[in-house]
Write a protein that holds these residues in place. Structure first.
Motif, short mmCIF file in Angstrom:
data_model
loop_
_atom_site.label_atom_id
_atom_site.label_comp_id
_atom_site.label_asym_id
_atom_site.label_seq_id
_atom_site.Cartn_x
_atom_site.Cartn_y
_atom_site.Cartn_z
N ARG A 29 0.92 -1.17 0.00
CA ARG A 29 0.02 -0.13 -0.10
C ARG A 29 0.85 1.26 0.09
O ARG A 29 0.60 2.18 -0.50
CB ARG A 29 -0.97 -0.12 1.40
N ALA A 30 1.92 1.48 0.74
CA ALA A 30 2.99 2.38 0.86
C ALA A 30 3.47 2.64 -0.53
O ALA A 30 3.67 4.00 -0.85
CB ALA A 30 3.95 2.22 1.90
N GLY A 31 3.96 1.54 -1.14
CA GLY A 31 4.38 1.80 -2.62
C GLY A 31 3.38 2.46 -3.78
O GLY A 31 3.63 3.14 -4.31
N ILE A 32 2.16 1.64 -3.33
CA ILE A 32 1.23 2.33 -4.26
C ILE A 32 0.89 3.74 -4.09
O ILE A 32 0.92 4.58 -5.10
CB ILE A 32 -0.04 1.55 -4.35
N ALA A 33 0.78 3.97 -2.66
CA ALA A 33 0.72 5.50 -2.38
C ALA A 33 1.62 6.62 -2.89
O ALA A 33 1.53 7.55 -3.29
CB ALA A 33 0.37 5.65 -0.69
N HIS A 34 2.94 6.03 -2.65
CA HIS A 34 4.00 6.87 -3.20
C HIS A 34 3.89 7.14 -4.83
O HIS A 34 4.13 8.32 -5.19
CB HIS A 34 5.43 6.06 -2.93
N PHE A 74 1.30 19.40 -4.78
CA PHE A 74 1.95 20.60 -4.26
C PHE A 74 2.78 21.23 -5.47
O PHE A 74 3.31 20.53 -6.22
CB PHE A 74 2.42 20.43 -3.08
N VAL A 75 3.00 22.60 -5.30
CA VAL A 75 3.82 23.13 -6.10
C VAL A 75 5.26 22.68 -6.13
O VAL A 75 5.86 22.47 -7.01
CB VAL A 75 3.83 24.74 -5.91
N GLU A 76 5.59 22.54 -4.53
CA GLU A 76 7.14 22.27 -4.46
C GLU A 76 6.92 21.23 -3.36
O GLU A 76 6.11 21.35 -2.35
CB GLU A 76 7.87 23.25 -4.38
N GLY A 77 7.98 20.53 -3.00
CA GLY A 77 7.97 19.43 -1.88
C GLY A 77 7.35 18.31 -2.01
O GLY A 77 7.17 17.66 -1.00
N ASN A 78 6.87 17.94 -3.09
CA ASN A 78 6.04 16.60 -3.29
C ASN A 78 6.91 15.31 -2.94
O ASN A 78 6.37 14.37 -2.30
CB ASN A 78 5.83 16.44 -4.83
N GLY A 79 8.25 15.15 -3.30
CA GLY A 79 9.02 13.99 -3.19
C GLY A 79 8.93 13.88 -1.92
O GLY A 79 8.78 12.63 -1.40
N ARG A 80 9.68 14.82 -0.90
CA ARG A 80 10.06 14.56 0.51
C ARG A 80 8.47 14.51 1.24
O ARG A 80 8.52 13.69 2.15
CB ARG A 80 10.58 15.89 1.16
N THR A 81 7.40 15.12 0.88
CA THR A 81 6.06 14.84 1.56
C THR A 81 5.63 13.59 1.20
O THR A 81 5.29 12.89 2.31
CB THR A 81 5.26 15.97 0.93
N VAL A 82 5.57 13.03 0.00
CA VAL A 82 5.18 11.87 -0.38
C VAL A 82 5.75 10.65 0.36
O VAL A 82 5.45 9.72 0.82
CB VAL A 82 4.97 11.61 -1.90
N ARG A 83 7.30 10.58 0.43
CA ARG A 83 7.93 9.65 0.88
C ARG A 83 7.79 9.67 2.32
O ARG A 83 7.60 8.47 3.23
CB ARG A 83 9.61 9.99 0.69
N ALA A 84 7.55 10.85 3.16
CA ALA A 84 7.10 10.77 4.43
C ALA A 84 5.77 10.10 4.82
O ALA A 84 5.43 9.46 5.62
CB ALA A 84 7.11 12.35 5.08
N PHE A 85 4.66 10.38 4.00
CA PHE A 85 3.29 10.17 4.14
C PHE A 85 3.34 8.45 3.92
O PHE A 85 2.66 8.08 4.64
CB PHE A 85 2.36 10.87 2.98
N ALA A 86 4.20 8.17 2.88
CA ALA A 86 4.19 6.68 2.59
C ALA A 86 4.80 5.73 3.99
O ALA A 86 4.21 4.83 4.06
CB ALA A 86 5.10 6.37 1.61
N SER A 87 5.67 6.50 4.37
CA SER A 87 6.15 5.73 5.64
C SER A 87 5.18 5.63 6.87
O SER A 87 5.29 4.89 7.58
CB SER A 87 7.64 6.49 6.07
N LEU A 88 4.23 6.72 6.92
CA LEU A 88 3.15 6.51 7.72
C LEU A 88 2.50 5.37 7.44
O LEU A 88 1.80 4.82 8.53
CB LEU A 88 2.27 8.13 7.85
N ILE A 89 2.15 4.94 6.33
CA ILE A 89 1.20 3.79 5.95
C ILE A 89 1.93 2.78 6.31
O ILE A 89 1.20 1.62 6.89
CB ILE A 89 0.90 3.80 4.42
#
Length: 206
Positions: free
Chosen positions: A177-182, A191-206
């Motif tokens: 699920r985390a891989g799919i979410a990422h 977002f305009v900027e910061g997508n990579g870092r934000t998405v990696r962090a969010f995926a780790s929450l899953i």
């Protein structure tokens, strides 16, 4: 509702099994509390270093450690702020992991706020983009990816989170699920900027 299409290969099964085995060993290892705290600190430093380095942060592992210890480091202000923010994101994820009953767009916005604090202009922090963006190849400037139009972002996220919270999706392994979410969130590029870092962090929450 969004429905991901993917194939679980033997390699994926083997990798997930290896991660599960390692997790079991770590969770059941009889560690002296002081050693455990040191291991956690080292893991956090490495996670923050590599998580920011992949986005072009020039700080070394040693410099990252010093920044997190509160020492003065001579480097770009943005690089230092990215490391500080990543530490704050880690704390936020711990809080969200305890509180969560499900996932929602506001949670993603919260992670983005912590990720790009003092890096992105205030009116773009924690706000889904309303303009078009493209991803360009470094060096050549060639456009290599065009995310969906901004007016589609809210609807795409609504579909994605409906799937992520669905009972059937929750039956899938968290790593899957985390891989799919990422993959999906980076594709939407909310977002305009910061997508990579934000998405990696969010995926780790899953």
């Amino acid at each position: 509702m969004y429905s991901p299409k993917y194939l679980i290969s033997n390699k994926i099964l083997k990798t997930v099994g290896s991660i599960e085995a390692s997790k079991e060993i770590i969770e059941n290892a009889p560690l002296v509390p002081s050693f455990e705290k040191q291991f956690q600190s080292d893991a956090m430093i490495r996670t923050i270093h590599h998580g920011t380095h992949i986005e072009g942060n020039d700080l070394t592992l040693y410099q990252t450690k010093k920044v997190l210890e509160g020492a003065e480091v001579y480097a770009r202000a943005r690089d230092i702020q990215e490391v500080v923010n990543y530490r704050d994101v880690a704390k936020l994820l711990d809080e969200l992991a305890v509180k969560r009953g499900g996932y929602d767009p506001d949670m993603l916005k919260d992670v983005h706020r912590a990720t790009v604090d003092r890096i992105v202009v205030p009116d773009k922090i924690g706000v889904f983009r309303t303009t078009e963006v493209v991803i360009k190849e470094e060096g050549t400037g060639r456009v290599i990816f065009s995310p969906p139009p901004s007016h589609e972002v809210p609807y795409l996220l609504e579909d994605f989170f409906a799937w992520l919270n669905d009972a059937e999706a929750r039956e899938s392994h968290p790593i899957i699920r985390a891989g799919i979410a990422h993959y999906i969130l980076v594709t939407i590029h909310p977002f305009v900027e910061g997508n990579g870092r934000t998405v990696r962090a969010f995926a780790s929450l899953i």
